[in-house]
Structure formats: C-alpha cells, structure tokens
Enzyme design. Structure first.
Site, PDB file in Angstrom:
ATOM      1  CG  HIS A  80       5.622  -2.121  10.132  1.00 26.22           C
ATOM      2  ND1 HIS A  80       7.011  -2.378  10.015  1.00 26.22           N
ATOM      3  CD2 HIS A  80       5.708  -1.120   9.054  1.00 26.22           C
ATOM      4  CE1 HIS A  80       7.709  -1.452   9.058  1.00 26.22           C
ATOM      5  NE2 HIS A  80       6.888  -0.682   8.706  1.00 26.22           N
ATOM      6  CB  SER A 102      12.652   4.406   4.388  1.00 25.72           C
ATOM      7  OG  SER A 102      11.625   3.581   4.853  1.00 25.72           O
ATOM      8  NE  ARG A 111      10.310   6.207   7.960  1.00 28.67           N
ATOM      9  CZ  ARG A 111       9.521   6.079   7.218  1.00 28.67           C
ATOM     10  NH1 ARG A 111       9.695   4.879   6.320  1.00 28.67           N
ATOM     11  NH2 ARG A 111       8.395   6.908   7.099  1.00 28.67           N
ATOM     12  CD  GLU A 113      11.072  -7.398   5.111  1.00 29.25           C
ATOM     13  OE1 GLU A 113      11.721  -8.477   5.735  1.00 29.25           O
ATOM     14  OE2 GLU A 113      10.715  -6.509   5.789  1.00 29.25           O
ATOM     15  CG  HIS A 138      11.512  -2.177   4.066  1.00 32.10           C
ATOM     16  ND1 HIS A 138      10.211  -2.240   3.934  1.00 32.10           N
ATOM     17  CD2 HIS A 138      11.953  -3.318   4.571  1.00 32.10           C
ATOM     18  CE1 HIS A 138       9.807  -3.156   4.601  1.00 32.10           C
ATOM     19  NE2 HIS A 138      10.925  -4.144   4.736  1.00 32.10           N
ATOM     20  CG  ASP A 173       0.177 -17.361   8.396  1.00 35.96           C
ATOM     21  OD1 ASP A 173       1.298 -17.128   8.856  1.00 35.96           O
ATOM     22  OD2 ASP A 173      -0.802 -17.357   8.994  1.00 35.96           O
ATOM     23  CG  ASN A 179       8.564  -1.853  -0.104  1.00 34.71           C
ATOM     24  OD1 ASN A 179       7.884  -2.045   0.954  1.00 34.71           O
ATOM     25  ND2 ASN A 179       9.168  -0.863  -0.475  1.00 34.71           N
ATOM     26  CE1 TYR A 194       8.876   5.162   2.343  1.00 32.87           C
ATOM     27  CE2 TYR A 194       7.472   6.928   2.706  1.00 32.87           C
ATOM     28  CZ  TYR A 194       8.004   5.700   3.043  1.00 32.87           C
ATOM     29  OH  TYR A 194       7.634   5.327   4.154  1.00 32.87           O
ATOM     30  N   PRO A 242       0.819  -1.391  -0.150  1.00 34.28           N
ATOM     31  CG  PRO A 242      -0.074  -1.029   2.109  1.00 34.28           C
ATOM     32  CD  PRO A 242       0.498  -2.144   1.356  1.00 34.28           C
ATOM     33  CG  ASN A 243      -0.439   4.371   1.491  1.00 34.86           C
ATOM     34  OD1 ASN A 243      -1.218   4.755   0.890  1.00 34.86           O
ATOM     35  ND2 ASN A 243      -0.154   3.550   2.637  1.00 34.86           N
ATOM     36  CB  ALA A 302       1.740   0.068   6.232  1.00 33.92           C
ATOM     37  NE  ARG A 351       4.104   6.627   1.663  1.00 38.01           N
ATOM     38  CZ  ARG A 351       4.163   5.333   1.883  1.00 38.01           C
ATOM     39  NH1 ARG A 351       4.644   4.456   1.098  1.00 38.01           N
ATOM     40  NH2 ARG A 351       4.299   5.121   3.249  1.00 38.01           N
TER      41      ARG A 351
END
Ligand code: DQA
Length: 145
Positions: free
Chosen positions: A81, A103, A108, A99, A101, A88, A75, A24, A11-12, A78, A19
């Site tokens: 977290h 940032s 953070r 994985e 990211h 799963d 990626n 980012y 998302p986002n 959110a 953004r």
C-alpha cells in the site's frame, strides 16, 4: 531440472496461523511454504519460498530475481500500500511477477484499497486464501511452458 519461482512474502506473514485467523486463516507460514513447494513440484517448478519483515531484505531478493531473470510470486503484505521502493524494485524484473494476497484488500479498510505494486505486476490474485498462491504458481507454470 525444474525452473525456479521465487515466492516472496513481506512483513507479518511469518505470523500466519495465529495472526487474525478470521482474516488470514489457520495455515501457518511453514505450512504455506510446503503447499507452495508441493504445488510447484506438480507443475515442474521449484518454489523458493521466503519471508521477511525487512523492506531492505525484500528489495535485495527482488534484485536477485532481476539479475537471475526469475519469475516472482509476491505477497508484499503492508508494503503493497505504500512502498515505492518495493515497486521500483519490481519494475526491474523481466520475468513474470504475480502479486498475491490471502485476503481481498479491496473489501477491507480504505488504506488497503490502493496497491502501488499492481501497476508493475502482470496480474494480481487476491481473496482466495492459500489458493491465491496455488493459482499464481499455476500461472507461472503456464507462462513458463
Ligand atoms: C495481505 C493484505 C495486506 O493489506 C496486509 O497488510 C497483509 C496481508 C494479504 O495477503 O491479504 O499483511 O497482503
């Protein structure tokens, strides 16, 4: 024919470019897509780059990757977290999962320090902007070769 790597984004991330550019950067999602496609090609891979704001859709793509035994660069944004459902789904993958990211979440806010995904990923690359994706694609190519 080049082997496929799925590059999945949560998302986002469709808002990249506008953004929080101080965090980012200014690269848009469509530019990121091109970066991944080009970088994959150089490493004899085909990047299938997708983004969704929906947890259900992301999980569906992970099921697709599990069925087709495809490597995944993820990626989770959110979902990183708190989504045990995404974790799963990641657990079902048999090809490498990396994985990524943009940032460095560990530098953070506190709530970003924990990833529920890291424990089921082969490795995590964070904090290098769009280069995080390039590095992950290189690792997939190395593991593939
Ligand atoms: C992110 C970091 C996450 O904490 C955040 O929720 C994102 C982006 C990153 O790429 O830096 O959406 O995954």
């Amino acid at each position: 024919m080049n082997a496929t790597v799925l590059v999945l984004n949560g998302p986002n991330l469709n808002r990249l470019g506008t953004r929080e550019p101080e965090i980012y950067g200014s690269t848009t999602f469509s530019e990121l897509t091109e970066i991944c496609e080009r970088h994959a090609q150089v490493h004899n891979l085909k990047a299938d780059v997708r983004q969704t704001n929906s947890e259900a859709e992301l999980i569906g793509w992970l099921h697709e990757a599990a069925d087709a035994k495809l490597p995944v660069v993820l990626n989770p944004a959110a979902f990183t977290h708190y989504s045990y459902a995404v974790r799963d789904a990641c657990s079902m993958l048999t090809a490498p999962l990396i994985e990524v990211h943009i940032s460095n979440p560990s530098a953070r806010e506190e709530f970003r320090h924990n990833s529920v995904i890291s424990g089921v990923a082969l490795g995590t690359i964070a904090g290098f902007g769009m280069d995080s994706y390039r590095m992950a694609i290189e690792q997939i190519a190395r593991l593939n070769g």
